[in-house]
Design a protein around this motif. Structure first.
Motif, PDB file in Angstrom:
ATOM      1  N   THR A   3       0.817  -1.217   0.000  1.00 20.17           N
ATOM      2  CA  THR A   3       0.000   0.000   0.000  1.00 20.17           C
ATOM      3  C   THR A   3       0.849   1.265   0.000  1.00 20.17           C
ATOM      4  O   THR A   3       0.561   2.209  -0.739  1.00 20.17           O
ATOM      5  CB  THR A   3      -0.931   0.009   1.237  1.00 20.17           C
ATOM      6  N   ASP A   4       1.904   1.299   0.829  1.00 20.36           N
ATOM      7  CA  ASP A   4       2.768   2.480   0.867  1.00 20.36           C
ATOM      8  C   ASP A   4       3.436   2.714  -0.482  1.00 20.36           C
ATOM      9  O   ASP A   4       3.499   3.843  -0.968  1.00 20.36           O
ATOM     10  CB  ASP A   4       3.837   2.342   1.959  1.00 20.36           C
ATOM     11  N   ALA A   5       3.930   1.647  -1.085  1.00 22.79           N
ATOM     12  CA  ALA A   5       4.583   1.768  -2.391  1.00 22.79           C
ATOM     13  C   ALA A   5       3.590   2.245  -3.438  1.00 22.79           C
ATOM     14  O   ALA A   5       3.919   3.099  -4.275  1.00 22.79           O
ATOM     15  CB  ALA A   5       5.215   0.447  -2.799  1.00 22.79           C
ATOM     16  N   CYS A   6       2.368   1.735  -3.401  1.00 20.79           N
ATOM     17  CA  CYS A   6       1.338   2.164  -4.359  1.00 20.79           C
ATOM     18  C   CYS A   6       1.076   3.665  -4.259  1.00 20.79           C
ATOM     19  O   CYS A   6       0.987   4.355  -5.277  1.00 20.79           O
ATOM     20  CB  CYS A   6       0.040   1.406  -4.120  1.00 20.79           C
ATOM     21  N   LEU A   7       0.969   4.154  -3.029  1.00 13.07           N
ATOM     22  CA  LEU A   7       0.702   5.578  -2.829  1.00 13.07           C
ATOM     23  C   LEU A   7       1.865   6.429  -3.346  1.00 13.07           C
ATOM     24  O   LEU A   7       1.658   7.403  -4.078  1.00 13.07           O
ATOM     25  CB  LEU A   7       0.450   5.881  -1.351  1.00 13.07           C
ATOM     26  N   VAL A   8       3.080   6.066  -2.983  1.00 15.82           N
ATOM     27  CA  VAL A   8       4.243   6.858  -3.399  1.00 15.82           C
ATOM     28  C   VAL A   8       4.386   6.834  -4.931  1.00 15.82           C
ATOM     29  O   VAL A   8       4.575   7.876  -5.558  1.00 15.82           O
ATOM     30  CB  VAL A   8       5.531   6.375  -2.706  1.00 15.82           C
ATOM     31  N   VAL A   9       4.275   5.666  -5.535  1.00 12.97           N
ATOM     32  CA  VAL A   9       4.405   5.559  -6.994  1.00 12.97           C
ATOM     33  C   VAL A   9       3.294   6.350  -7.690  1.00 12.97           C
ATOM     34  O   VAL A   9       3.552   7.072  -8.658  1.00 12.97           O
ATOM     35  CB  VAL A   9       4.416   4.077  -7.442  1.00 12.97           C
ATOM     36  N   ALA A  10       2.074   6.251  -7.191  1.00  8.95           N
ATOM     37  CA  ALA A  10       0.975   7.013  -7.796  1.00  8.95           C
ATOM     38  C   ALA A  10       1.248   8.515  -7.721  1.00  8.95           C
ATOM     39  O   ALA A  10       0.992   9.250  -8.678  1.00  8.95           O
ATOM     40  CB  ALA A  10      -0.345   6.671  -7.104  1.00  8.95           C
ATOM     41  N   PRO A  27      -6.469  21.507 -11.240  1.00  4.99           N
ATOM     42  CA  PRO A  27      -6.926  21.566  -9.845  1.00  4.99           C
ATOM     43  C   PRO A  27      -8.016  20.537  -9.514  1.00  4.99           C
ATOM     44  O   PRO A  27      -7.993  19.931  -8.441  1.00  4.99           O
ATOM     45  CB  PRO A  27      -7.452  22.995  -9.686  1.00  4.99           C
ATOM     46  N   GLU A  28      -8.953  20.333 -10.411  1.00  4.99           N
ATOM     47  CA  GLU A  28     -10.025  19.363 -10.168  1.00  4.99           C
ATOM     48  C   GLU A  28      -9.472  17.935 -10.161  1.00  4.99           C
ATOM     49  O   GLU A  28      -9.849  17.116  -9.319  1.00  4.99           O
ATOM     50  CB  GLU A  28     -11.123  19.501 -11.232  1.00  4.99           C
ATOM     51  N   GLY A  29      -8.549  17.640 -11.066  1.00  3.34           N
ATOM     52  CA  GLY A  29      -7.919  16.324 -11.103  1.00  3.34           C
ATOM     53  C   GLY A  29      -7.110  16.054  -9.840  1.00  3.34           C
ATOM     54  O   GLY A  29      -7.143  14.953  -9.297  1.00  3.34           O
ATOM     55  N   TRP A  30      -6.383  17.056  -9.378  1.00  4.29           N
ATOM     56  CA  TRP A  30      -5.584  16.921  -8.152  1.00  4.29           C
ATOM     57  C   TRP A  30      -6.495  16.707  -6.944  1.00  4.29           C
ATOM     58  O   TRP A  30      -6.227  15.887  -6.076  1.00  4.29           O
ATOM     59  CB  TRP A  30      -4.696  18.147  -7.969  1.00  4.29           C
ATOM     60  N   ARG A  31      -7.617  17.431  -6.902  1.00  3.60           N
ATOM     61  CA  ARG A  31      -8.580  17.261  -5.810  1.00  3.60           C
ATOM     62  C   ARG A  31      -9.131  15.834  -5.819  1.00  3.60           C
ATOM     63  O   ARG A  31      -9.181  15.174  -4.783  1.00  3.60           O
ATOM     64  CB  ARG A  31      -9.718  18.278  -5.929  1.00  3.60           C
ATOM     65  N   ARG A  32      -9.520  15.334  -7.000  1.00  2.00           N
ATOM     66  CA  ARG A  32     -10.051  13.964  -7.100  1.00  2.00           C
ATOM     67  C   ARG A  32      -9.001  12.932  -6.708  1.00  2.00           C
ATOM     68  O   ARG A  32      -9.294  11.960  -6.012  1.00  2.00           O
ATOM     69  CB  ARG A  32     -10.556  13.686  -8.516  1.00  2.00           C
ATOM     70  N   TRP A  33      -7.742  13.129  -7.179  1.00  2.00           N
ATOM     71  CA  TRP A  33      -6.656  12.206  -6.847  1.00  2.00           C
ATOM     72  C   TRP A  33      -6.530  12.099  -5.329  1.00  2.00           C
ATOM     73  O   TRP A  33      -6.425  11.011  -4.777  1.00  2.00           O
ATOM     74  CB  TRP A  33      -5.343  12.689  -7.466  1.00  2.00           C
ATOM     75  N   GLU A  38      -8.385   9.485   0.195  1.00  2.00           N
ATOM     76  CA  GLU A  38      -8.928   9.911   1.478  1.00  2.00           C
ATOM     77  C   GLU A  38      -8.020  10.870   2.245  1.00  2.00           C
ATOM     78  O   GLU A  38      -7.858  10.772   3.464  1.00  2.00           O
ATOM     79  CB  GLU A  38      -9.307   8.694   2.328  1.00  2.00           C
ATOM     80  N   VAL A  39      -7.407  11.777   1.509  1.00  2.00           N
ATOM     81  CA  VAL A  39      -6.596  12.837   2.104  1.00  2.00           C
ATOM     82  C   VAL A  39      -6.970  14.156   1.430  1.00  2.00           C
ATOM     83  O   VAL A  39      -7.532  14.166   0.335  1.00  2.00           O
ATOM     84  CB  VAL A  39      -5.070  12.571   1.939  1.00  2.00           C
ATOM     85  N   THR A  85      -1.646  11.858   8.989  1.00  2.00           N
ATOM     86  CA  THR A  85      -1.504  12.225   7.572  1.00  2.00           C
ATOM     87  C   THR A  85      -2.781  12.880   7.065  1.00  2.00           C
ATOM     88  O   THR A  85      -3.569  12.262   6.340  1.00  2.00           O
ATOM     89  CB  THR A  85      -1.166  10.978   6.730  1.00  2.00           C
ATOM     90  N   PRO A  86      -2.984  14.144   7.407  1.00  2.00           N
ATOM     91  CA  PRO A  86      -4.231  14.808   7.025  1.00  2.00           C
ATOM     92  C   PRO A  86      -4.285  15.246   5.564  1.00  2.00           C
ATOM     93  O   PRO A  86      -5.352  15.554   5.052  1.00  2.00           O
ATOM     94  CB  PRO A  86      -4.268  16.020   7.949  1.00  2.00           C
ATOM     95  N   ASP A  87      -3.142  15.299   4.903  1.00  2.00           N
ATOM     96  CA  ASP A  87      -3.144  15.770   3.523  1.00  2.00           C
ATOM     97  C   ASP A  87      -2.279  14.859   2.656  1.00  2.00           C
ATOM     98  O   ASP A  87      -1.580  13.973   3.150  1.00  2.00           O
ATOM     99  CB  ASP A  87      -2.681  17.227   3.438  1.00  2.00           C
ATOM    100  N   ALA A  88      -2.355  15.081   1.364  1.00  2.00           N
ATOM    101  CA  ALA A  88      -1.677  14.201   0.401  1.00  2.00           C
ATOM    102  C   ALA A  88      -0.167  14.163   0.607  1.00  2.00           C
ATOM    103  O   ALA A  88       0.441  13.087   0.615  1.00  2.00           O
ATOM    104  CB  ALA A  88      -2.007  14.645  -1.027  1.00  2.00           C
ATOM    105  N   VAL A  89       0.460  15.318   0.777  1.00  2.00           N
ATOM    106  CA  VAL A  89       1.921  15.355   0.908  1.00  2.00           C
ATOM    107  C   VAL A  89       2.388  14.614   2.153  1.00  2.00           C
ATOM    108  O   VAL A  89       3.309  13.798   2.084  1.00  2.00           O
ATOM    109  CB  VAL A  89       2.453  16.813   0.876  1.00  2.00           C
ATOM    110  N   THR A  90       1.760  14.866   3.293  1.00  2.00           N
ATOM    111  CA  THR A  90       2.205  14.156   4.492  1.00  2.00           C
ATOM    112  C   THR A  90       1.899  12.664   4.398  1.00  2.00           C
ATOM    113  O   THR A  90       2.663  11.847   4.903  1.00  2.00           O
ATOM    114  CB  THR A  90       1.608  14.750   5.788  1.00  2.00           C
TER     115      THR A  90
END
Length: 155
Positions: A3-10, A27-33, A38-39, A85-90
């Motif tokens: 799962t961690d590898a999937c998230l980082v690679v994506a 911006p809309e694509g990034w929001r959906r991603w 779930e972040v 991890t409240p957001d995508a970067v963290t």
């Protein structure tokens, strides 16, 4: 793939050099991603800085390794410490940290094909995979090498 590898690679592949597309330009694509994972989406500049820093650390030849300072928080729960991890970067950086702790960071790679540079997770037993896809990038490089060798023999 873990799962961690999937998230980082994506996250690393939110830029597609072959198609000339960058999800962070949408911006809309990034929001959906982000919502699909779930972040919360980060500011695009912050996300791009994190992505470029991680890609550079993995060997993307277009980018320069730059320090990245993102505060991470943790919580101590009944099951032990957990990164918040409240957001995508963290979330991505926490996943990258867990991969590093497990010794799997070295399995994250950037395809060396100049027209690809796709990030992938090397699941080979001896961690020797070079190309994102042997059928595509690896085959193209083998064909180029063969043409170069045969051209030099005939000249």
């Amino acid at each position: 793939m873990h799962t961690d590898a999937c998230l980082v690679v994506a996250f690393l592949n939110t830029v597609d050099l072959e198609r000339g597309a960058d999800l962070l330009d949408d911006p809309e694509g990034w929001r959906r991603w982000s919502e699909d994972r779930e972040v919360a989406p980060n500011d695009v500049a912050e996300a791009r800085a994190a992505r470029d820093s991680l890609r550079a650390a993995l060997g993307d030849p277009r980018l320069t390794v730059r320090p990245l300072d993102v505060p991470l928080r943790f919580s101590l729960t009944d099951s032990g410490p957990a990164l918040i991890t409240p957001d995508a970067v963290t979330a991505v950086l926490a996943a990258a940290t867990r991969l590093t702790v497990r010794g799997d960071w070295v399995r994250l790679k950037i395809c060396p094909a100049d027209d690809c540079l796709w990030a992938f997770y090397d699941e080979s037993r001896n961690r020797s995979r070079t190309w994102c896809s042997m059928r595509v990038c690896g085959n193209r490089e083998k064909a180029r090498s063969w043409r170069a060798r045969t051209a030099s023999v005939h000249n």
